[in-house]
Design a protein around this motif. Structure first.
Motif, PDB file in Angstrom:
ATOM      1  N   ILE A 201       0.872  -1.173   0.000  1.00 46.73           N
ATOM      2  CA  ILE A 201       0.000   0.000   0.000  1.00 46.73           C
ATOM      3  C   ILE A 201       0.912   1.226   0.000  1.00 46.73           C
ATOM      4  CG2 ILE A 201      -1.711   1.303   1.346  1.00 46.73           C
ATOM      5  CD1 ILE A 201      -2.985  -1.230   0.462  1.00 46.73           C
ATOM      6  N   GLY A 202       0.672   2.169  -0.906  1.00 44.72           N
ATOM      7  CA  GLY A 202       1.494   3.375  -0.970  1.00 44.72           C
ATOM      8  C   GLY A 202       0.815   4.540  -0.273  1.00 44.72           C
ATOM      9  N   CYS A 203      -0.006   5.268  -1.034  1.00 37.94           N
ATOM     10  CA  CYS A 203      -0.654   6.462  -0.464  1.00 37.94           C
ATOM     11  C   CYS A 203      -1.791   6.105   0.488  1.00 37.94           C
ATOM     12  CB  CYS A 203      -1.189   7.338  -1.596  1.00 37.94           C
ATOM     13  SG  CYS A 203      -2.508   6.541  -2.550  1.00 37.94           S
ATOM     14  N   GLY A 204      -2.442   4.998   0.229  1.00 44.28           N
ATOM     15  CA  GLY A 204      -3.582   4.599   1.069  1.00 44.28           C
ATOM     16  C   GLY A 204      -4.840   5.402   0.817  1.00 44.28           C
ATOM     17  N   ILE A 205      -4.852   6.264  -0.196  1.00 48.98           N
ATOM     18  CA  ILE A 205      -6.031   7.103  -0.431  1.00 48.98           C
ATOM     19  C   ILE A 205      -6.565   6.994  -1.856  1.00 48.98           C
ATOM     20  CG2 ILE A 205      -5.449   8.778   1.379  1.00 48.98           C
ATOM     21  CD1 ILE A 205      -4.433  10.615  -0.896  1.00 48.98           C
ATOM     22  N   GLY A 206      -6.116   5.981  -2.578  1.00 55.00           N
ATOM     23  CA  GLY A 206      -6.645   5.781  -3.927  1.00 55.00           C
ATOM     24  C   GLY A 206      -6.005   6.655  -4.984  1.00 55.00           C
ATOM     25  N   ALA A 207      -4.854   7.299  -4.695  1.00 56.52           N
ATOM     26  CA  ALA A 207      -4.278   8.261  -5.628  1.00 56.52           C
ATOM     27  C   ALA A 207      -3.095   7.726  -6.435  1.00 56.52           C
ATOM     28  CB  ALA A 207      -3.835   9.508  -4.859  1.00 56.52           C
ATOM     29  N   CYS A 208      -2.286   6.822  -5.867  1.00 54.33           N
ATOM     30  CA  CYS A 208      -1.022   6.456  -6.529  1.00 54.33           C
ATOM     31  C   CYS A 208      -1.156   5.239  -7.442  1.00 54.33           C
ATOM     32  CB  CYS A 208       0.055   6.199  -5.482  1.00 54.33           C
ATOM     33  SG  CYS A 208      -0.157   4.646  -4.552  1.00 54.33           S
ATOM     34  N   VAL A 209      -2.205   4.468  -7.296  1.00 55.34           N
ATOM     35  CA  VAL A 209      -2.496   3.279  -8.076  1.00 55.34           C
ATOM     36  C   VAL A 209      -1.482   2.149  -7.826  1.00 55.34           C
ATOM     37  CG1 VAL A 209      -3.460   2.561 -10.300  1.00 55.34           C
ATOM     38  CG2 VAL A 209      -3.134   4.957  -9.871  1.00 55.34           C
ATOM     39  N   GLY A 210      -0.673   2.302  -6.799  1.00 52.72           N
ATOM     40  CA  GLY A 210       0.344   1.296  -6.504  1.00 52.72           C
ATOM     41  C   GLY A 210      -0.214  -0.005  -5.960  1.00 52.72           C
ATOM     42  N   CYS A 211      -1.422   0.016  -5.443  1.00 54.07           N
ATOM     43  CA  CYS A 211      -1.968  -1.172  -4.770  1.00 54.07           C
ATOM     44  C   CYS A 211      -2.905  -1.975  -5.665  1.00 54.07           C
ATOM     45  CB  CYS A 211      -2.739  -0.725  -3.528  1.00 54.07           C
ATOM     46  SG  CYS A 211      -4.185   0.266  -3.943  1.00 54.07           S
ATOM     47  N   VAL A 212      -3.071  -1.558  -6.919  1.00 50.04           N
ATOM     48  CA  VAL A 212      -4.102  -2.157  -7.787  1.00 50.04           C
ATOM     49  C   VAL A 212      -3.805  -3.632  -8.090  1.00 50.04           C
ATOM     50  CG1 VAL A 212      -5.031  -2.114 -10.133  1.00 50.04           C
ATOM     51  CG2 VAL A 212      -4.850  -0.004  -8.827  1.00 50.04           C
ATOM     52  N   ILE A 224      -6.761  -1.868  -3.745  1.00 54.20           N
ATOM     53  CA  ILE A 224      -6.862  -2.547  -2.453  1.00 54.20           C
ATOM     54  C   ILE A 224      -7.059  -1.549  -1.309  1.00 54.20           C
ATOM     55  CG2 ILE A 224      -5.578  -3.999  -0.807  1.00 54.20           C
ATOM     56  CD1 ILE A 224      -6.762  -5.445  -3.251  1.00 54.20           C
ATOM     57  N   CYS A 225      -6.480  -0.355  -1.432  1.00 59.23           N
ATOM     58  CA  CYS A 225      -6.635   0.616  -0.342  1.00 59.23           C
ATOM     59  C   CYS A 225      -8.057   1.142  -0.241  1.00 59.23           C
ATOM     60  CB  CYS A 225      -5.639   1.757  -0.474  1.00 59.23           C
ATOM     61  SG  CYS A 225      -5.942   2.836  -1.879  1.00 59.23           S
ATOM     62  N   GLU A 226      -8.863   0.919  -1.283  1.00 58.29           N
ATOM     63  CA  GLU A 226     -10.259   1.356  -1.220  1.00 58.29           C
ATOM     64  C   GLU A 226     -11.217   0.195  -0.996  1.00 58.29           C
ATOM     65  OE1 GLU A 226     -10.847   3.581  -4.846  1.00 58.29           O
ATOM     66  OE2 GLU A 226     -10.185   5.423  -3.851  1.00 58.29           O
TER      67      GLU A 226
HETATM   68  S1  FES Z   1      -2.177   2.767  -2.167  1.00 56.13           S
HETATM   69 FE1  FES Z   1      -2.195   4.437  -3.538  1.00 56.13          FE
HETATM   70  S2  FES Z   1      -3.941   3.971  -4.768  1.00 56.13           S
HETATM   71 FE2  FES Z   1      -3.968   2.419  -3.274  1.00 56.13          FE
END
Ligand code: FES
Length: 249
Positions: A201-212, A224-226
């Protein structure tokens, strides 16, 4: 559509209780409500590089929230009164509405991920299935809270689940066992299994798309963060993402 506002709170650790599965860290934060399976993003303020990381929420009261910090995490080594920045709760609790029962599935290395369900909804937890060659020690840990059965392998686990009732299944397995589970479990079992997705999980707010993670039902994948970290197993294209999942030992 109205934009979601995510507030970052600058606050403090008010207590730490170090246990076998990690440290229960209590953080001053007013008025938080959560569903088991949701997490709080916490950034510690003592390192040279300061990143926020996700921590599963265990409990919440009117003045504070308690999360579980694994032994190797930044949060684990904090002291009472340490400064932290937090945002959340994030993610989605997987429990179905109502009073339906739940079967929990874990391995010794992943059992901390299902603890929030034991702590805050133990009345709905019917059974804990511990998977591993020798998970007896962990079985004893939970005996007083919930009936626990130890199962030596994923294939016998799937056979056991087939013979059970309609309970929802909440599971946390390492990537190899997760893939085996997906290969052995019939589709009806997969459709009622919410599996912890151990992705970064990167930003945890749905912005970085790193967790997709990839999904045949969502062309741009699932954040995943959402929507996680527990996702219904049949929604996920595991082969595409299994190598980006974190293994616990
Ligand atoms: S952790 Fe950044 S979009 Fe999910």
């Amino acid at each position: 559509m109205e934009k979601e506002t995510i507030k970052v709170h600058d606050t403090r650790v008010t207590g730490i209780s170090r246990q076998e599965a990690g440290a229960l860290v209590t953080i001053a934060l007013k008025g938080i409500s959560f569903q088991p399976g949701q997490f709080l993003m916490v950034k510690t303020c003592d390192g040279e590089v300061r990143w926020g990381y996700p921590y599963l929420i265990e409990e919440a009261g009117p003045e504070s929230v308690t999360v579980l910090a694994p032994a190797r995490s930044d949060l684990y080594r904090q002291l009472p009164d340490s400064e932290v920045a937090v945002w959340g709760p994030r993610g989605r609790g997987p429990l179905a509405d109502g009073d339906g029962t739940v079967i929990l599935v874990a391995q010794p290395a992943t059992v901390d991920r299902i603890l929030p369900f034991l702590r805050s909804t133990s009345h709905r937890c019917r059974l804990l299935l511990m998977v591993g060659e020798n998970p007896q020690g962990n079985c004893q840990l939970f005996n007083e809270q919930i009936s626990t059965v130890c199962i030596n392998g994923v294939e016998p686990l799937c056979v056991a689940l087939e013979g059970m009732d309609d309970s929802q299944i909440i599971a946390a397995l390492n990537p190899r066992e997760m893939l085996e589970f997906r290969n052995f479990a019939p589709r009806e079992i997969q459709q009622k299994t919410w599996m912890f997705m151990p992705t970064k999980i990167g930003c945890g707010i749905g912005a970085c798309v790193g967790c997709v993670v990839h999904s045949s039902e969502a062309p741009f994948g699932i954040k995943i963060c959402e929507e996680g970290p527990f996702l219904r197993l049949d929604r996920v294209d595991l082969e595409a993402d299994i190598h980006s999942f974190v293994t616990r030992v």
